[in-house]
Design an enzyme around this catalytic site. Structure first.
Site, PDB file in Angstrom:
ATOM      1  N   LEU A 162      23.248  -3.914  -1.578  1.00 51.34           N
ATOM      2  CA  LEU A 162      22.400  -3.415  -2.655  1.00 51.34           C
ATOM      3  C   LEU A 162      20.954  -3.855  -2.389  1.00 51.34           C
ATOM      4  CD1 LEU A 162      24.645  -4.309  -5.754  1.00 51.34           C
ATOM      5  CD2 LEU A 162      24.578  -2.201  -4.417  1.00 51.34           C
ATOM      6  N   CYS A 166      13.269  -2.056  -0.502  1.00 51.81           N
ATOM      7  CA  CYS A 166      12.467  -3.223  -0.893  1.00 51.81           C
ATOM      8  C   CYS A 166      13.125  -4.534  -0.466  1.00 51.81           C
ATOM      9  CB  CYS A 166      12.247  -3.195  -2.399  1.00 51.81           C
ATOM     10  SG  CYS A 166      11.548  -4.721  -3.043  1.00 51.81           S
ATOM     11  N   GLY A 302      -1.855   3.810  11.538  1.00 50.66           N
ATOM     12  CA  GLY A 302      -1.913   3.855  10.067  1.00 50.66           C
ATOM     13  C   GLY A 302      -2.500   2.573   9.512  1.00 50.66           C
ATOM     14  N   GLY A 304      -2.836   1.809   6.338  1.00 48.60           N
ATOM     15  CA  GLY A 304      -2.438   1.634   4.938  1.00 48.60           C
ATOM     16  C   GLY A 304      -1.813   0.253   4.777  1.00 48.60           C
ATOM     17  N   GLY A 393       2.758   6.562   6.138  1.00 46.86           N
ATOM     18  CA  GLY A 393       3.143   6.996   4.794  1.00 46.86           C
ATOM     19  C   GLY A 393       4.649   7.152   4.660  1.00 46.86           C
ATOM     20  N   ASP A 434      10.218   6.072  -6.203  1.00 47.15           N
ATOM     21  CA  ASP A 434       9.365   6.756  -5.219  1.00 47.15           C
ATOM     22  C   ASP A 434       9.462   8.277  -5.326  1.00 47.15           C
ATOM     23  OD1 ASP A 434       8.801   4.236  -4.341  1.00 47.15           O
ATOM     24  OD2 ASP A 434       9.513   4.523  -2.284  1.00 47.15           O
ATOM     25  N   ALA A 442       7.711  -0.780  -5.882  1.00 45.93           N
ATOM     26  CA  ALA A 442       8.943  -1.278  -6.500  1.00 45.93           C
ATOM     27  C   ALA A 442       8.738  -1.586  -7.975  1.00 45.93           C
ATOM     28  CB  ALA A 442       9.407  -2.525  -5.760  1.00 45.93           C
ATOM     29  N   HIS A 566      -8.629 -25.660 -14.417  1.00 45.25           N
ATOM     30  CA  HIS A 566      -9.536 -26.022 -13.317  1.00 45.25           C
ATOM     31  C   HIS A 566      -8.865 -27.098 -12.468  1.00 45.25           C
ATOM     32  CE1 HIS A 566     -13.267 -26.919 -11.240  1.00 45.25           C
ATOM     33  NE2 HIS A 566     -13.038 -28.204 -11.442  1.00 45.25           N
TER      34      HIS A 566
HETATM   35  P1  NAD Z   1      -0.101   4.813   3.236  1.00 44.09           P
HETATM   36  O1  NAD Z   1      -0.081   6.238   2.844  1.00 44.09           O
HETATM   37  O2  NAD Z   1      -0.515   3.795   2.280  1.00 44.09           O
HETATM   38  O3  NAD Z   1      -1.015   4.628   4.535  1.00 44.09           O
HETATM   39  C1  NAD Z   1      -0.827   5.401   5.697  1.00 44.09           C
HETATM   40  C2  NAD Z   1      -2.134   5.491   6.415  1.00 44.09           C
HETATM   41  O4  NAD Z   1      -1.897   6.167   7.630  1.00 44.09           O
HETATM   42  C3  NAD Z   1      -3.188   6.297   5.667  1.00 44.09           C
HETATM   43  O5  NAD Z   1      -4.358   5.526   5.564  1.00 44.09           O
HETATM   44  C4  NAD Z   1      -3.394   7.527   6.542  1.00 44.09           C
HETATM   45  O6  NAD Z   1      -4.723   7.977   6.555  1.00 44.09           O
HETATM   46  C5  NAD Z   1      -2.981   7.016   7.904  1.00 44.09           C
HETATM   47  N1  NAD Z   1      -2.527   8.075   8.806  1.00 44.09           N
HETATM   48  C6  NAD Z   1      -1.769   9.146   8.496  1.00 44.09           C
HETATM   49  N2  NAD Z   1      -1.531   9.875   9.609  1.00 44.09           N
HETATM   50  C7  NAD Z   1      -2.146   9.238  10.621  1.00 44.09           C
HETATM   51  C8  NAD Z   1      -2.271   9.491  12.025  1.00 44.09           C
HETATM   52  N3  NAD Z   1      -1.693  10.548  12.591  1.00 44.09           N
HETATM   53  N4  NAD Z   1      -2.978   8.620  12.773  1.00 44.09           N
HETATM   54  C9  NAD Z   1      -3.568   7.533  12.191  1.00 44.09           C
HETATM   55  N5  NAD Z   1      -3.474   7.252  10.882  1.00 44.09           N
HETATM   56  C10 NAD Z   1      -2.779   8.086  10.111  1.00 44.09           C
HETATM   57  O7  NAD Z   1       1.361   4.539   3.788  1.00 44.09           O
HETATM   58  P2  NAD Z   1       2.102   3.212   4.259  1.00 44.09           P
HETATM   59  O8  NAD Z   1       1.173   2.117   4.576  1.00 44.09           O
HETATM   60  O9  NAD Z   1       3.019   3.717   5.331  1.00 44.09           O
HETATM   61  O10 NAD Z   1       2.905   2.821   2.975  1.00 44.09           O
HETATM   62  C11 NAD Z   1       3.836   3.750   2.420  1.00 44.09           C
HETATM   63  C12 NAD Z   1       4.054   3.497   0.963  1.00 44.09           C
HETATM   64  O11 NAD Z   1       4.687   2.269   0.750  1.00 44.09           O
HETATM   65  C13 NAD Z   1       2.769   3.493   0.168  1.00 44.09           C
HETATM   66  O12 NAD Z   1       2.993   4.207  -1.028  1.00 44.09           O
HETATM   67  C14 NAD Z   1       2.553   2.038  -0.111  1.00 44.09           C
HETATM   68  O13 NAD Z   1       1.845   1.837  -1.310  1.00 44.09           O
HETATM   69  C15 NAD Z   1       3.966   1.505  -0.190  1.00 44.09           C
HETATM   70  N6  NAD Z   1       3.981   0.099   0.205  1.00 44.09           N
HETATM   71  C16 NAD Z   1       3.479  -0.816  -0.632  1.00 44.09           C
HETATM   72  C17 NAD Z   1       3.476  -2.137  -0.268  1.00 44.09           C
HETATM   73  C18 NAD Z   1       2.935  -3.160  -1.204  1.00 44.09           C
HETATM   74  O14 NAD Z   1       2.791  -2.885  -2.379  1.00 44.09           O
HETATM   75  N7  NAD Z   1       2.601  -4.354  -0.731  1.00 44.09           N
HETATM   76  C19 NAD Z   1       3.936  -2.531   0.961  1.00 44.09           C
HETATM   77  C20 NAD Z   1       4.414  -1.576   1.798  1.00 44.09           C
HETATM   78  C21 NAD Z   1       4.433  -0.248   1.405  1.00 44.09           C
END
Ligand code: NAD
Length: 597
Positions: A162, A166, A302, A304, A393, A434, A442, A566
């Site tokens: 389970l 996440c 990526g 992100g 993504g 999602d 999450a 503090h």
């Molecule tokens: P994201 O969409 O946040 O980032 C993906 C990045 O890849 C974007 O900036 C995009 O411009 C870039 N990109 C796309 N195609 C590309 C290419 N061909 N070449 C280069 N760059 C490219 O996706 P992620 O980082 O994979 O995360 C996925 C999801 O999971 C998101 O919704 C994120 O919020 C979630 N997540 C959250 C956490 C957290 O809260 N700490 C941790 C992990 C994931």
């Protein structure tokens, strides 16, 4: 079509409260739960939702009015009964004040109270009253809450364990590895302060063991929690075969009939087409967390949150990281001033960061993966890597579960639309997490899971969070919530701002880090906080207070006058509010901005 009155509900101890916003006018169409007005007392504000779906004929209040319980808010011409859900008879009776209470502001029952029969629970001799498809944070929360409310629940999960992405291959294992990365880096940085350690010796097997142990303890805990609640857990790949039927394990598999269902099937990583994705050296986040080895050179595609977090881990373990991002900035969606300290630090540590760059080709060769780039000045044409992480993504799994056979509408991307009670277009089927939309986080899923379970159990619940915080567990961490400056600028919206640079925080300096910043954004008229961002050590733990401040409608004084301990990093929140107020003493503010009395 009858006219129905919507009245001011029970407003607690006070006799009268102010009307601060009127959100509808005559002729507007409203759904049940759409906010009609905002009321505000000294202590709190609350939006009052419509209890009727239809067209507003008359509005009985104006901004500035003082109203008490029972005052007329609006007359709504109720939509034809056909609009009501198939199982929910439309009522023409005037609702009581209690029924009018806003769903989230007024919890209508607790776990200990008996659940009233669900208004939409279809009668029938079902194998299970509530079927939950998917046991990630959203799914298991929905299952457990529903069981606590007295429903007979079956939780179906394709993986043996389970917890979903996440717990198994996402937030939790990555945080275990990020902690290790932080310790390695902090130990190394101590050399500047007179304490030198040798280079770390990394035993990958034990490190993976630590991470797996953390995951195992949590997922094992979930099994126990399911058992104690008598939630039936079924392992197998599930698909709907009808509006009340789900099959587990494909053709000839077990069929479970259900009264209601919650779809919590999550999302999966996006794969880039035309790349040799079956080469084990090209990984998604799951592969990267397996920690098969520490590649000499790692390409992260990526910029992100996933790409940046995993780059943090591998760079600390010793990989030379190159990060490529298609857009002109890292972590788009977050204000640039918050990203800057992170970018400055990782530019020094990584081999390269190429922004505005496309990876045109990945070619699997014996000696590595050859990446060809198309980017701006300074971007090489190609480079060889030992491994590649693709983190571009995630895409929702709505299209993979036979939802259409249950009549549930799924859009072309795989998202399922829901209303504020998490109901899909099929009233007895809910969806959460999602696959109902961004942000894919999450903590959003768990809140939605609770709402779905409560509504399924007949409670008047609804998802009405104003804000959902985001955190990148990078080093430094970056966290933000509510309105961003970037967004406000694009909308032409004016904001007030209070910033506290952590270079003036004793605690931050004592941690040997001074690049952090806390920024609060206010509505310039009400001085209420509408957004916030923090970059620095433990920013993710600080953002919760700011989410609460927004939900509670705090203004800058509320935050600044709250005594923060503090010396902590949490003081930076109060000091940013004081900076906005002009009352701060830990910074020198130019006279013209200094304190109002
Ligand atoms: P994201 O969409 O946040 O980032 C993906 C990045 O890849 C974007 O900036 C995009 O411009 C870039 N990109 C796309 N195609 C590309 C290419 N061909 N070449 C280069 N760059 C490219 O996706 P992620 O980082 O994979 O995360 C996925 C999801 O999971 C998101 O919704 C994120 O919020 C979630 N997540 C959250 C956490 C957290 O809260 N700490 C941790 C992990 C994931």
């Amino acid at each position: 079509m009858a006219d129905e009155k919507v009245l001011v509900p029970d407003i607690g101890d006070v006799d009268e409260v102010d009307v601060v916003e009127v959100l509808v006018g005559p002729g507007d169409t409203v759904e049940v739960d759409d906010s009609l007005i905002t009321l505000e007392s000294d202590k709190a504000s609350m939006e009052v939702p419509s209890t009727v779906a239809g067209v507003v004929k008359e509005v009985g209040v104006a901004v500035g009015d003082k109203v008490g319980e029972g005052a007329l808010i609006a007359v709504v011409e109720a939509a034809a009964p056909a609009e009501a859900t198939a199982d929910e008879p439309a009522t023409t009776e005037e609702p009581s004040a209690e029924e009018l209470a806003p769903p989230a502001a007024t919890p209508v029952a607790s776990a200990s109270e008996p659940a009233t029969p669900p208004p939409s629970a279809p009668e029938g001799d079902w194998d299970t009253e509530l079927l939950v498809l998917g046991a990630g944070p959203g799914g298991y929360t929905a299952a457990f809450r529903a069981a606590d409310l007295g429903l007979r629940v079956t939780l179906v999960e394709r993986d043996e364990r389970l917890g979903g992405v996440c717990l198994n291959v996402g937030c939790i294992p990555s945080k275990a590895l990020l902690h290790v990365a932080a310790v390695i880096d902090e130990a190394a940085e101590m050399r500047h302060h007179g304490v030198a350690f040798g280079a770390p010796k990394i035993d990958l097997e034990r490190l993976a063991g630590f991470k797996n142990d953390v995951v195992g303890r949590l997922t094992g805990g979930l099994e126990q929690l399911a058992k104690r609640r008598e939630v039936e857990v079924v392992t197998g790949e599930a698909e709907f075969i009808g509006p009340h039927e789900l099959r587990i394990g494909g053709e000839g598999g077990r069929v479970v009939t259900f009264g209601q269902a919650v779809i919590a099937a999550g999302s999966r990583p996006v794969e880039l087409p035309n790349f040799p994705n079956d080469d084990p050296r090209i990984m998604d986040s799951t592969g990267a967390l397996e920690l098969a080895d520490v590649p000499g050179r790692l390409l992260v595609i990526g910029g992100g949150i996933i790409g940046l977090e995993m780059a943090t881990v591998y760079a600390s373990l010793g990989s030379k990281v190159t990060l490529v991002e298609l857009q002109d900035g890292l972590m788009t969606g977050c204000d640039r001033d918050l990203v800057r300290p992170l970018e400055r630090r990782i530019r020094e540590r990584y081999e390269d960061i190429f922004l505005g760059t496309l990876v045109k080709e990945l070619k699997a060769q014996k000696n590595g993966i050859k990446a060809t780039f198309e980017g701006g000045d300074g971007t090489p044409q190609s480079r060889l890597f030992d491994r590649v992480l693709v983190a571009v993504g995630r895409r929702p799994n709505g299209g993979l579960i036979g939802a259409e056979r249950a009549g549930v509408a799924v859009d072309e991307r795989g998202f399922i639309s829901v209303d504020s009670q998490q109901r899909t277009n099929v009233p007895h089927i809910f969806a959460i997490g999602d696959l109902v939309g961004e942000p894919m986080l999450a903590h959003k899923a768990t809140h939605e899971g609770k709402v779905a379970a409560e509504v399924a159990a007949g409670l008047k619940s609804g998802f009405d969070a104003q804000v959902i915080p985001s955190v990148a567990y990078t080093d430094p961490e970056v966290a933000w919530v509510g309105v961003t400056e970037t967004e406000a600028r694009a909308q032409g919206r004016k904001l007030g701002k209070g910033v506290f640079p952590w270079a003036a925080s004793g605690r931050s300096l004592a941690l040997g880090r001074d690049e952090g910043m806390t920024k609060l954004l206010f509505d310039p008229e009400t001085e209420r906080i509408v957004g916030a961002g923090v970059v620095g050590t433990n920013a993710g733990d600080l953002i919760g207070e700011l989410a609460l401040a927004i939900e509670m409608g705090c203004d800058a004084q509320d935050i600044g006058l709250t005594v923060h301990p503090h010396p902590t990093l949490s003081e930076t929140v109060a000091m940013a509010a004081e900076a906005f107020e002009g009352t701060i003493t830990d910074l020198y503010m130019p006279k013209k901005q200094a304190a109002k009395s």
